[in-house]
Design a protein around this motif. Structure first.
Motif, PDB file in Angstrom:
ATOM      1  N   ASP A  33      -3.630  -7.992  -9.630  1.00 28.43           N
ATOM      2  CA  ASP A  33      -2.701  -8.678 -10.527  1.00 28.43           C
ATOM      3  C   ASP A  33      -1.539  -9.318  -9.772  1.00 28.43           C
ATOM      4  O   ASP A  33      -1.344  -9.097  -8.578  1.00 28.43           O
ATOM      5  CB  ASP A  33      -2.196  -7.750 -11.618  1.00 28.43           C
ATOM      6  CG  ASP A  33      -1.369  -6.594 -11.111  1.00 28.43           C
ATOM      7  OD1 ASP A  33      -0.936  -6.614  -9.951  1.00 28.43           O
ATOM      8  OD2 ASP A  33      -1.142  -5.651 -11.884  1.00 28.43           O
ATOM      9  N   LEU A  34      -0.781 -10.133 -10.498  1.00 33.67           N
ATOM     10  CA  LEU A  34       0.316 -10.883  -9.882  1.00 33.67           C
ATOM     11  C   LEU A  34       1.428  -9.975  -9.376  1.00 33.67           C
ATOM     12  O   LEU A  34       2.100 -10.306  -8.402  1.00 33.67           O
ATOM     13  CB  LEU A  34       0.876 -11.914 -10.867  1.00 33.67           C
ATOM     14  CG  LEU A  34      -0.064 -13.059 -11.228  1.00 33.67           C
ATOM     15  CD1 LEU A  34       0.605 -14.004 -12.227  1.00 33.67           C
ATOM     16  CD2 LEU A  34      -0.518 -13.824  -9.999  1.00 33.67           C
ATOM     17  N   ASP A  35       1.626  -8.815 -10.019  1.00 34.07           N
ATOM     18  CA  ASP A  35       2.640  -7.873  -9.535  1.00 34.07           C
ATOM     19  C   ASP A  35       2.302  -7.394  -8.126  1.00 34.07           C
ATOM     20  O   ASP A  35       3.178  -7.262  -7.277  1.00 34.07           O
ATOM     21  CB  ASP A  35       2.777  -6.665 -10.466  1.00 34.07           C
ATOM     22  CG  ASP A  35       3.470  -7.018 -11.773  1.00 34.07           C
ATOM     23  OD1 ASP A  35       4.233  -8.004 -11.793  1.00 34.07           O
ATOM     24  OD2 ASP A  35       3.247  -6.305 -12.768  1.00 34.07           O
ATOM     25  N   GLU A  36       1.015  -7.149  -7.882  1.00 32.91           N
ATOM     26  CA  GLU A  36       0.597  -6.730  -6.538  1.00 32.91           C
ATOM     27  C   GLU A  36       0.790  -7.854  -5.526  1.00 32.91           C
ATOM     28  O   GLU A  36       1.204  -7.610  -4.390  1.00 32.91           O
ATOM     29  CB  GLU A  36      -0.859  -6.268  -6.550  1.00 32.91           C
ATOM     30  CG  GLU A  36      -1.070  -4.961  -7.281  1.00 32.91           C
ATOM     31  CD  GLU A  36      -2.514  -4.544  -7.265  1.00 32.91           C
ATOM     32  OE1 GLU A  36      -2.952  -4.009  -6.223  1.00 32.91           O
ATOM     33  OE2 GLU A  36      -3.205  -4.765  -8.269  1.00 32.91           O
ATOM     34  N   VAL A  37       0.490  -9.067  -5.940  1.00 28.27           N
ATOM     35  CA  VAL A  37       0.675 -10.221  -5.054  1.00 28.27           C
ATOM     36  C   VAL A  37       2.158 -10.390  -4.741  1.00 28.27           C
ATOM     37  O   VAL A  37       2.527 -10.619  -3.584  1.00 28.27           O
ATOM     38  CB  VAL A  37       0.089 -11.507  -5.680  1.00 28.27           C
ATOM     39  CG1 VAL A  37       0.431 -12.732  -4.837  1.00 28.27           C
ATOM     40  CG2 VAL A  37      -1.418 -11.374  -5.834  1.00 28.27           C
ATOM     41  N   GLU A  38       3.023 -10.246  -5.746  1.00 28.46           N
ATOM     42  CA  GLU A  38       4.465 -10.311  -5.506  1.00 28.46           C
ATOM     43  C   GLU A  38       4.889  -9.239  -4.514  1.00 28.46           C
ATOM     44  O   GLU A  38       5.737  -9.487  -3.658  1.00 28.46           O
ATOM     45  CB  GLU A  38       5.244 -10.143  -6.811  1.00 28.46           C
ATOM     46  CG  GLU A  38       5.250 -11.364  -7.676  1.00 28.46           C
ATOM     47  CD  GLU A  38       6.099 -11.180  -8.922  1.00 28.46           C
ATOM     48  OE1 GLU A  38       6.734 -10.128  -9.099  1.00 28.46           O
ATOM     49  OE2 GLU A  38       6.123 -12.115  -9.735  1.00 28.46           O
ATOM     50  N   GLY A  39       4.288  -8.054  -4.620  1.00 33.72           N
ATOM     51  CA  GLY A  39       4.592  -6.985  -3.674  1.00 33.72           C
ATOM     52  C   GLY A  39       4.210  -7.362  -2.254  1.00 33.72           C
ATOM     53  O   GLY A  39       4.948  -7.077  -1.305  1.00 33.72           O
ATOM     54  N   LEU A  40       3.062  -7.997  -2.098  1.00 27.07           N
ATOM     55  CA  LEU A  40       2.631  -8.444  -0.769  1.00 27.07           C
ATOM     56  C   LEU A  40       3.598  -9.488  -0.198  1.00 27.07           C
ATOM     57  O   LEU A  40       3.981  -9.422   0.971  1.00 27.07           O
ATOM     58  CB  LEU A  40       1.218  -9.033  -0.835  1.00 27.07           C
ATOM     59  CG  LEU A  40       0.084  -8.051  -1.139  1.00 27.07           C
ATOM     60  CD1 LEU A  40      -1.209  -8.810  -1.389  1.00 27.07           C
ATOM     61  CD2 LEU A  40      -0.078  -7.063  -0.006  1.00 27.07           C
ATOM     62  N   VAL A  41       4.000 -10.439  -1.044  1.00 25.29           N
ATOM     63  CA  VAL A  41       4.935 -11.472  -0.603  1.00 25.29           C
ATOM     64  C   VAL A  41       6.282 -10.839  -0.265  1.00 25.29           C
ATOM     65  O   VAL A  41       6.892 -11.166   0.760  1.00 25.29           O
ATOM     66  CB  VAL A  41       5.093 -12.575  -1.675  1.00 25.29           C
ATOM     67  CG1 VAL A  41       6.210 -13.539  -1.316  1.00 25.29           C
ATOM     68  CG2 VAL A  41       3.788 -13.337  -1.853  1.00 25.29           C
ATOM     69  N   ALA A  42       6.747  -9.917  -1.110  1.00 31.35           N
ATOM     70  CA  ALA A  42       8.018  -9.237  -0.854  1.00 31.35           C
ATOM     71  C   ALA A  42       7.987  -8.502   0.488  1.00 31.35           C
ATOM     72  O   ALA A  42       8.971  -8.504   1.228  1.00 31.35           O
ATOM     73  CB  ALA A  42       8.343  -8.264  -1.980  1.00 31.35           C
ATOM     74  N   GLY A  43       6.853  -7.921   0.815  1.00 34.30           N
ATOM     75  CA  GLY A  43       6.705  -7.237   2.100  1.00 34.30           C
ATOM     76  C   GLY A  43       6.825  -8.209   3.265  1.00 34.30           C
ATOM     77  O   GLY A  43       7.447  -7.900   4.287  1.00 34.30           O
ATOM     78  N   GLN A  44       6.255  -9.396   3.105  1.00 33.38           N
ATOM     79  CA  GLN A  44       6.338 -10.410   4.160  1.00 33.38           C
ATOM     80  C   GLN A  44       7.776 -10.884   4.348  1.00 33.38           C
ATOM     81  O   GLN A  44       8.229 -11.107   5.468  1.00 33.38           O
ATOM     82  CB  GLN A  44       5.433 -11.598   3.838  1.00 33.38           C
ATOM     83  CG  GLN A  44       3.961 -11.241   3.706  1.00 33.38           C
ATOM     84  CD  GLN A  44       3.410 -10.606   4.953  1.00 33.38           C
ATOM     85  OE1 GLN A  44       3.457 -11.187   6.023  1.00 33.38           O
ATOM     86  NE2 GLN A  44       2.884  -9.408   4.829  1.00 33.38           N
TER      87      GLN A  44
END
Length: 74
Positions: A33-44
């Motif tokens: 889901d998009l929340d997980e993708v946001e988490g990946l981007v936030a990590g970067q």
């Protein structure tokens, strides 16, 4: 040049999700889901691999106009 009205410093989270789906086809674990993708981007962003922020209310990632990806020259 970019089409009128297109700002490539503002990238929809959905476009990052599409990139993740392409990676999944190559054996990367599934992100659903998009929340997980946001988490990946936030990590970067946190690791200084990307410069910018996530505008959750708009569903976009706002990248720095200069040096959005430090160390890559982009």
């Amino acid at each position: 040049t970019e089409p009128d009205g297109v700002r490539r410093t503002r990238v929809p989270v959905k476009e990052f999700a599409a990139a993740v789906r392409v990676s999944e086809e190559k054996g990367v674990e599934e992100v659903t889901d998009l929340d997980e993708v946001e988490g990946l981007v936030a990590g970067q962003i946190y690791k200084n691999l990307m410069k910018g922020y996530i505008a959750r209310d708009r569903g976009i990632v706002v990248l720095s106009k200069g040096g959005a990806f430090p160390g890559t020259g982009v």
